[in-house]
Design an enzyme around this catalytic site. Sequence first.
Site, PDB file in Angstrom:
ATOM      1  CE  LYS A  54     -44.155   5.559 -62.025  1.00  0.00           C
ATOM      2  NZ  LYS A  54     -44.225   5.999 -60.643  1.00  0.00           N
ATOM      3  CD  GLN A  55     -49.108   2.346 -69.444  1.00  0.00           C
ATOM      4  OE1 GLN A  55     -48.811   2.792 -70.541  1.00  0.00           O
ATOM      5  NE2 GLN A  55     -50.357   2.138 -69.069  1.00  0.00           N
ATOM      6  N   GLY A  56     -48.689   3.997 -65.276  1.00  0.00           N
ATOM      7  CA  GLY A  56     -49.069   3.428 -63.991  1.00  0.00           C
ATOM      8  C   GLY A  56     -49.907   2.187 -64.200  1.00  0.00           C
ATOM      9  CB  ALA A  65     -53.984   6.472 -64.945  1.00  0.00           C
ATOM     10  CE  LYS A 119     -54.324   8.311 -61.485  1.00  0.00           C
ATOM     11  NZ  LYS A 119     -54.288   8.145 -60.032  1.00  0.00           N
ATOM     12  CG  ASP A 139     -52.636   1.611 -54.201  1.00  0.00           C
ATOM     13  OD1 ASP A 139     -52.043   0.670 -53.637  1.00  0.00           O
ATOM     14  OD2 ASP A 139     -52.430   1.927 -55.381  1.00  0.00           O
TER      15      ASP A 139
END
Lengths: 241, 335
Positions: A7-9, A12, A27, A129
């Site tokens: 996944k592309q957060g 990160a 990560k 967050d």
Amino acid sequence: MQRTFFKQGAEAKLERCTFYGKPCLVKERFRKQYRHAVLDKSLTTQRIKSEVRAMLRCRTNGIKTPTIFMVDMETNSIYMEYVEPSITVREFIADVQQNQAGDCPLLALAEQIGQIIGKAHQSNIIHGDLTTSNMLLAQKFQGDAQSTEKFTPADILQKNIQDLEVVLIDFGLTALEGTPEDKGVDLYVLERALLSTHPNTDHVFEAILMSYKKNNPRGAAEVVKKLDEVRLRGRKRTMVG
Amino acid sequence: MVIAIGFEGSANKLGIGIIKDGVVLSNPRHTYITPPGQGFLPKDTARHHREHALSVLQQALDEAKIKPQDIDVICYTKGPGMGAPLVSTALVARTVAQLWKKPIVAVNHCIGHIEMGRLITGSKNPTVLYVSGGNTQVIAYSERCYRIFGETIDIAVGNCLDRFARVLKLSNDPSPGYNIEQLAKQGQKYLELPYVVKGMDVSFSGLLSFIEEKAPELIEKGEYTPADMCFSLQETVFAMLIEITERAMAHCGSQEVLIVGGVGCNKRLQEMMGVMAEERGATLFATDERFCIDNGAMIAQAGWEMFRSGITTEMKDTTCTQRFRTDEVEVTWRK
């Protein structure tokens, strides 16, 4: 170590691999080209450190987070347990709302979320967050063969909420040693994230707050007072065109 | 065919614009500029708007080459903004609506920015970064509402820049932010400043206090030049804005980003946003100072959308309000 893209957060890149036979999530905070190199380096270092510290402190205070396997400051990477099977709380709420499964599962979930945040704040952990994407629901660890059964994420949705537990993830913006103000803002961030992602969930947040008060008896009153102040600041701040 | 005229005066710009089905016919603007080191006060700004309202209106009609009877709807800014300037501009809108016997529509200023940005750039469903002297919000549309995902929890980014410009006694012509941007281009040395991102929210007040206190001292000692300070300030606050925008995009799975509001015409902010968007495989949409900075056409455009979806405001309800959140408006014109 074979790494596959996961996944592309926002800050990160997440990749999956196995770490000595265990499912692992890497990560990696890559360099953000848009920001100044000095700022980038300082934010990255600071966030990796506080992320790892906070996860450790969570675990010592009975809050489930993924286990950290290794930290590599050269590549700005954290190697941690990949929690499976799991779904995000966001997916769970969306599923409940879509199937019109009623308020019961949502309120039971709210109870758990309030408990976790209450505990975290009592231990002076400010997540920073809190969104429904940053909370996972996984099978409660039973300590027997049952827990090693292989489920798919879809199976999780079929489970009774009582058999699931919330795992807190993404501590990238976490601060330790928080004031009531910081804790109030933490709750405000959650409230806003919840209401903007899931329409008509005001009562769910109320239930989270109720449970929070129960689980953070010493600090809650002051934090909730700050939350009201922050709400007022956000909503009624003079907004000049 | 619908022709809309928009009256904007929520801050120190008085703008009157005319729009005909998505085409800007005219969009003149007059800005109240204060001496260096000073901000604009409500009373003086309102006086400025009253003094120039009629000449700017005449200019708008002349440039558009239309007569009052060609207009279908009068649109004005209801809020948010400064009370006195809002009221003095609304008064003109109400007067012409009654003189010309036209329906009137009350418009939310922030919605005006978003709709103008969508019109000019042609973006379909962007995540919006709305940055100005009074507002800092990350907005995305869902279910008939522009939802606010992130915002400042204290002062707006433009306010932070403007107030720092006052510390350096930079000129307010054409705007303090513009002069910070120009000076920042010569900046070399980066000073680390408080960087405050909480989830999708940001805070600038601590940073402003810090830099207001440190800057005179550091400049006097010769450690940093005013240009270095402007550079450091911009790099820091813009990085915060890009970060929360990226978070919102990741959260909503959005592939379009639109920058609106006065600070949105800053080229460095656009450049940084462009880099972020490219890294994500997303598209950046931005406009220039004609449409980013407060103007009348944006109010006309939002009012045009509202009018076409059947909304008009009763004369008795044509009030103003200083506080009017973006998410209070039901978006009847989008699916």
